[in-house]
Enzyme design. Structure first.
Site, PDB file in Angstrom:
ATOM      1  N   CYS A   1      47.936  44.262  34.530  1.00  0.00           N
ATOM      2  CA  CYS A   1      46.702  44.266  35.321  1.00  0.00           C
ATOM      3  C   CYS A   1      47.105  44.758  36.714  1.00  0.00           C
ATOM      4  O   CYS A   1      47.753  45.798  36.827  1.00  0.00           O
ATOM      5  CB  CYS A   1      46.052  42.889  35.326  1.00  0.00           C
ATOM      6  SG  CYS A   1      47.142  41.519  35.782  1.00  0.00           S
ATOM      7  N   LYS A   2      46.774  44.018  37.758  1.00  0.00           N
ATOM      8  CA  LYS A   2      47.193  44.440  39.092  1.00  0.00           C
ATOM      9  C   LYS A   2      48.561  43.862  39.436  1.00  0.00           C
ATOM     10  O   LYS A   2      49.445  44.559  39.909  1.00  0.00           O
ATOM     11  CB  LYS A   2      46.154  44.020  40.136  1.00  0.00           C
ATOM     12  CG  LYS A   2      46.472  44.525  41.546  1.00  0.00           C
ATOM     13  CD  LYS A   2      45.293  44.363  42.476  1.00  0.00           C
ATOM     14  CE  LYS A   2      45.022  42.897  42.801  1.00  0.00           C
ATOM     15  NZ  LYS A   2      43.968  42.751  43.832  1.00  0.00           N
TER      16      LYS A   2
END
Length: 352
Positions: A270-271
């Protein structure tokens, strides 16, 4: 003036370092992503900034891919599918993105998609080693066509079916499917075009790989298994069509299963690769245990919660931010699909 004309114009100009710029210009012409990037090529500083952005992102992709490939060499080199991939000289690499198409994460998705188009320019060459370990000797070539020399101990070097001097290349398979509250906004505001284009290409690449490297090898993939894979890809495409405007954990889970079945080197991110990623990989743990090891359905939810409370992913939160908390607030948690919700007491406002 369109991008193609600007590229032609730039290629004809005499500029300091013109060889480097021309090489990169020719490189960009081949990219399908270039058609959706609106860059003012007359601004040389902007163009050089784009070059630098690519080099930063691609170097990270190289590191991830080679690291995952080395893990397969160390732990899966006797696997029939992996050995056939080595023999064919093509190893599939699947990247799963949980980023959203609303807000700052769009740029991250664009970067990932852009560099994934050029993963096939990366190659690996095996060198026999006198040491009893796999070792990355060096990287040769340049950022546009890097080649990694891997030193293999004799047991592995002799086991893998590999012709002397043959290069191993990688088939990139990249899909993105947002699951957080920002993706909820994206669906509401009809900001899902980028995600849809990425998934369309992912499905096409997946179908192409199965046609070229699965269907022809009946000894490796018996007819019933190859047919099952083909049916799963059809089901995946139907899920994509049915859930274009909705979050679908079924789409993600089925894509992961297909990736495992064809022997992909797989990555989920994800981030920060800490919160959403933790929810996804723990859910995948339980799916694997159910499919391959007979985990009873009634124990699925309890074990999933246990992984998230006491597993390696929970320990990773402490290593990341110094606190045993997934960085979701109550509102963010409500926006997650049910299978990705962290257990009570394990989440709270926090930095990423």
């Amino acid at each position: 003036m369109n991008a193609s004309a600007n590229l032609e114009k730039l290629g004809k100009k005499k500029i300091d370092g013109s060889n480097v710029i021309k090489k990169y210009t020719d490189f960009l012409k081949k990219s399908i992503v270039w058609s959706i990037i609106n860059v003012e090529l007359n601004n040389r500083n902007h163009f050089l900034g784009l070059m630098n952005r690519f080099e930063c992102c691609f170097s990270q992709l190289i590191t991830s891919t080679v690291s995952g490939f080395v893990m397969h060499l160390c732990y899966s080199f006797t696997d029939r599918i992996f050995r056939k991939q080595i023999e064919n000289g093509v190893v599939p690499v699947m990247f799963e993105s949980l980023l959203s198409t609303h807000g700052d994460e769009i740029g991250m998705i664009e970067d990932m998609w852009f560099v994934m188009q050029h993963l096939n320019s990366l190659s690996v060459e095996f060198v026999q080693s006198q040491k009893n370990e796999v070792e990355i000797l060096k990287v040769v070539g340049d950022i546009y066509e890097p080649r990694v020399l891997l030193s293999l101990p004799d047991p592995i070097y002799s086991t893998v079916h590999h012709r002397q001097g043959q290069l191993i290349r990688f088939k990139g398979l990249f899909f993105s499917h947002g699951i957080n509250e920002q993706q909820t906004i994206a669906y509401t505001m009809n900001e899902t075009g980028l995600q849809e284009r990425i998934c369309e290409k992912f499905l096409g690449d997946l179908e192409s790989y199965i046609k070229d490297y699965v269907t022809p090898h009946e000894t490796l993939f018996p007819a019933h298994q190859a047919q099952g894979l083909a049916l799963n890809v059809v089901q995946l495409r139907n899920l994509f069509k049915a859930t274009k405007k909705n979050k679908s954990h079924q789409f993600i889970a089925l894509a992961e299963q297909i990736g495992r079945d064809i022997g992909c080197v797989r990555f989920t991110s994800c981030k920060s690769a800490k919160d959403r990623t933790s929810m996804s990989v723990t859910y995948e743990y339980c799916n694997v245990l159910t499919k391959l090891h007979g985990l009873p359905t009634e124990q699925f939810t309890d074990l999933l919660e246990q992984f998230r409370r006491d597993g390696a992913r929970y320990e990773n939160t402490f290593k990341n931010i110094g606190s045993y908390k997934y960085s979701f607030n109550k509102l963010q948690r409500t926006m997650l699909p049910s299978v990705y919700k962290p257990p009570p007491g394990t989440f709270g406002d926090g930095q990423t």
